[in-house]
Write an enzyme that holds these catalytic residues in place. Structure first.
Site, PDB file in Angstrom:
ATOM      1  N   HIS A  27       0.827  -1.215   0.000  1.00  0.00           N
ATOM      2  CA  HIS A  27       0.000   0.000   0.000  1.00  0.00           C
ATOM      3  C   HIS A  27       0.856   1.258   0.000  1.00  0.00           C
ATOM      4  O   HIS A  27       1.682   1.460   0.883  1.00  0.00           O
ATOM      5  CB  HIS A  27      -0.908   0.022   1.234  1.00  0.00           C
ATOM      6  N   ASP A  29       0.201   5.573  -1.142  1.00  0.00           N
ATOM      7  CA  ASP A  29      -0.757   6.579  -1.604  1.00  0.00           C
ATOM      8  C   ASP A  29      -0.141   7.626  -2.519  1.00  0.00           C
ATOM      9  O   ASP A  29      -0.662   8.747  -2.609  1.00  0.00           O
ATOM     10  CB  ASP A  29      -1.395   7.272  -0.403  1.00  0.00           C
ATOM     11  N   GLU A 130      -8.942   2.316  -3.206  1.00  0.00           N
ATOM     12  CA  GLU A 130      -9.087   2.448  -1.755  1.00  0.00           C
ATOM     13  C   GLU A 130     -10.373   3.206  -1.444  1.00  0.00           C
ATOM     14  O   GLU A 130     -10.431   4.426  -1.516  1.00  0.00           O
ATOM     15  CB  GLU A 130      -7.888   3.159  -1.121  1.00  0.00           C
ATOM     16  N   HIS A 157     -13.029   3.628   3.465  1.00  0.00           N
ATOM     17  CA  HIS A 157     -11.914   4.333   4.102  1.00  0.00           C
ATOM     18  C   HIS A 157     -12.312   4.636   5.542  1.00  0.00           C
ATOM     19  O   HIS A 157     -12.877   3.762   6.216  1.00  0.00           O
ATOM     20  CB  HIS A 157     -11.535   5.583   3.289  1.00  0.00           C
ATOM     21  N   HIS A 198      -9.732  -1.196   6.343  1.00  0.00           N
ATOM     22  CA  HIS A 198     -10.420  -0.076   6.994  1.00  0.00           C
ATOM     23  C   HIS A 198     -11.777  -0.438   7.583  1.00  0.00           C
ATOM     24  O   HIS A 198     -12.456   0.442   8.099  1.00  0.00           O
ATOM     25  CB  HIS A 198     -10.610   1.062   5.989  1.00  0.00           C
ATOM     26  N   HIS A 219      -2.886  -2.772   4.988  1.00  0.00           N
ATOM     27  CA  HIS A 219      -2.061  -1.882   5.813  1.00  0.00           C
ATOM     28  C   HIS A 219      -2.695  -1.762   7.196  1.00  0.00           C
ATOM     29  O   HIS A 219      -3.335  -0.788   7.533  1.00  0.00           O
ATOM     30  CB  HIS A 219      -1.858  -0.512   5.158  1.00  0.00           C
ATOM     31  N   ASP A 320       1.978   1.947   3.744  1.00  0.00           N
ATOM     32  CA  ASP A 320       1.058   3.091   3.795  1.00  0.00           C
ATOM     33  C   ASP A 320       1.823   4.414   3.800  1.00  0.00           C
ATOM     34  O   ASP A 320       1.425   5.364   4.488  1.00  0.00           O
ATOM     35  CB  ASP A 320       0.109   3.013   4.991  1.00  0.00           C
TER      36      ASP A 320
END
Length: 413
Positions: A27, A29, A130, A157, A198, A219, A320
């Protein structure tokens, strides 16, 4: 001096190991960081092949970190005003990067692509979605995302949706609604990995009840070591082995350390809006307050706990990294630092066989099973077609209202 030489020798051993065995990070971003930069999502203008010391990810440092495969998150905030369009724009950023830097990145959609990319000296570039807010209450986008190359989906999320409860928000549907269950079934049919990183524990259990393929927590850490709601509780960890999935340990400080988690809550309560003045205070406190200190050994502690609870074949790494300089673990400040984590585990006696599973073998085993299940289901089942309204309907709205009322009552006591 002897200790320093020993550390240097272990790091050299870790680098040699990672040159042989491909490492996959579950993961990152970067697409959102690039979108929020001055380049506004233009990969050519951003220059991903240049160092960006203001953030944590770029191609030169991915090379230094010996990353062989990267899962990029097409993340969008739940509050995005045009979620369906925004997800497509995030997908486009990953596809731009693959096309512009094809000498370094290899667009990847299959587990076998990792070995092919590694053999060619490139990084296998995977796409993940995500958050299910971009579905806008329809199953159809799942097939479009898959056609665009997505092979993993994080169901939500930080905020609860009308069909899935988040770990960090009040529940609405006591786990998954009928639409949410249809999302799980269609992801199985498409051969896409379901990511429960999440979701609320109720959703974790319900997904494990429904899914016909392994799932991942891309993550997340162990809740027994740090009681953050984003971490995985023991009763879920105890089911991961039978499912064939894995938990991918993350580097987020507040998910690693109870003192850090409480420090963050106290800081947020005292400072409220996180403006520049608060940022300056936070930097000073992170540097001096022992409660805010989080180091690489804590990541290793979570990896070992998860491996001990689920089995060493059911743990991976999902950093992450998301461009926030305060949200870093000491020793793992950017994507160049992965070898230091492997060196830490080597000092703890991890064998090359177990490290190979952690590096990518466990994820690829689960991914291959997801692919196989998808192939079988695609040959025998029609696509799941429907919307939130058609699948959940008025009765489901009554159920959601009852869940919301129960949550309000619980919060008032």
């Amino acid at each position: 001096m002897a200790v320093q030489k020993s550390r240097e020798a272990m790091l050299a051993r870790a680098r040699e190991f990672m040159a042989r065995v491909p490492f996959l990070d579950g993961h990152n971003d970067m697409p959102w960081v690039l979108r929020e930069s001055a380049a506004r999502g233009d990969v050519a203008a951003y220059g991903l092949d240049r160092r960006h010391p203001e953030t944590d990810t770029d191609l030169p440092r991915l090379r230094e970190g010996q990353v062989a495969a990267q899962v990029w998150a097409a993340f969008i905030p739940t509050s995005a005003p045009h979620p369906a369009r925004t997800v497509l724009e995030q997908i486009d950023i990953v596809r731009q990067a693959n096309a512009r830097h094809s000498d370094i990145l290899m667009a990847a959609t299959r587990a076998d692509d990792v070995a092919e990319a590694h053999a060619s000296g490139r990084i296998a570039s995977f796409l993940a979605i995500e958050g299910g807010v971009g579905l806008e209450g329809s199953l159809a986008p799942l097939r479009i995302w898959h056609a665009a190359g997505a092979r993993l989906m994080t169901l939500c999320h930080n905020e609860t949706l009308d069909w899935v409860d988040s770990a960090t928000d009040a529940p609405r549907v006591n786990g998954l609604s009928a639409f949410g269950r249809a999302v799980v079934r269609e992801l199985n049919r498409l051969g896409m990995i379901i990511d429960c990183a999440h979701v609320a524990p109720s959703v974790m259990h319900q997904v494990l009840d429904i899914t016909r393929a392994p799932i991942v927590f891309s993550h997340s850490n162990a809740r027994a070591l740090c009681d953050h709601p984003r971490n995985v509780p023991d009763d879920v960890l105890d089911r991961v082995k039978a499912n064939g999935g894995l938990v991918m340990a993350t580097f987020i400080p507040g998910f690693l350390s109870e003192p850090r988690r409480h420090w963050e809550k106290r800081f947020e309560n005292e400072h409220g809006v996180f403006d520049m003045a608060a940022l300056d205070v936070a930097r000073r406190e992170v540097a001096t307050d022992p409660r805010a200190k989080v180091g690489i050994a804590m990541v290793a502690d979570h990896i070992e706990y998860i491996a001990g609870r689920c089995g060493v074949e059911h743990v991976g790494i999902g950093s992450d990294f998301f461009g926030e300089p305060l949200a870093v673990t000491e020793g793992l400040e950017d994507v160049s630092r992965f070898p230091w984590l492997f060196a830490e585990l080597m000092t703890r006696g991890w064998s090359d066989e177990h490290l190979a599973g952690l590096a990518s073998g466990n994820f690829l085993r689960a991914f291959r099973k997801v692919e196989a299940v998808g192939s079988e289901l695609a040959a025998t089942e029609a696509p799941c077609v429907g919307t939130l309204a058609s699948l959940d309907g008025p009765a489901a709205e009554d159920e959601r209202e009852a869940a919301r009322a129960g949550s309000r009552e619980g919060q008032s006591t």
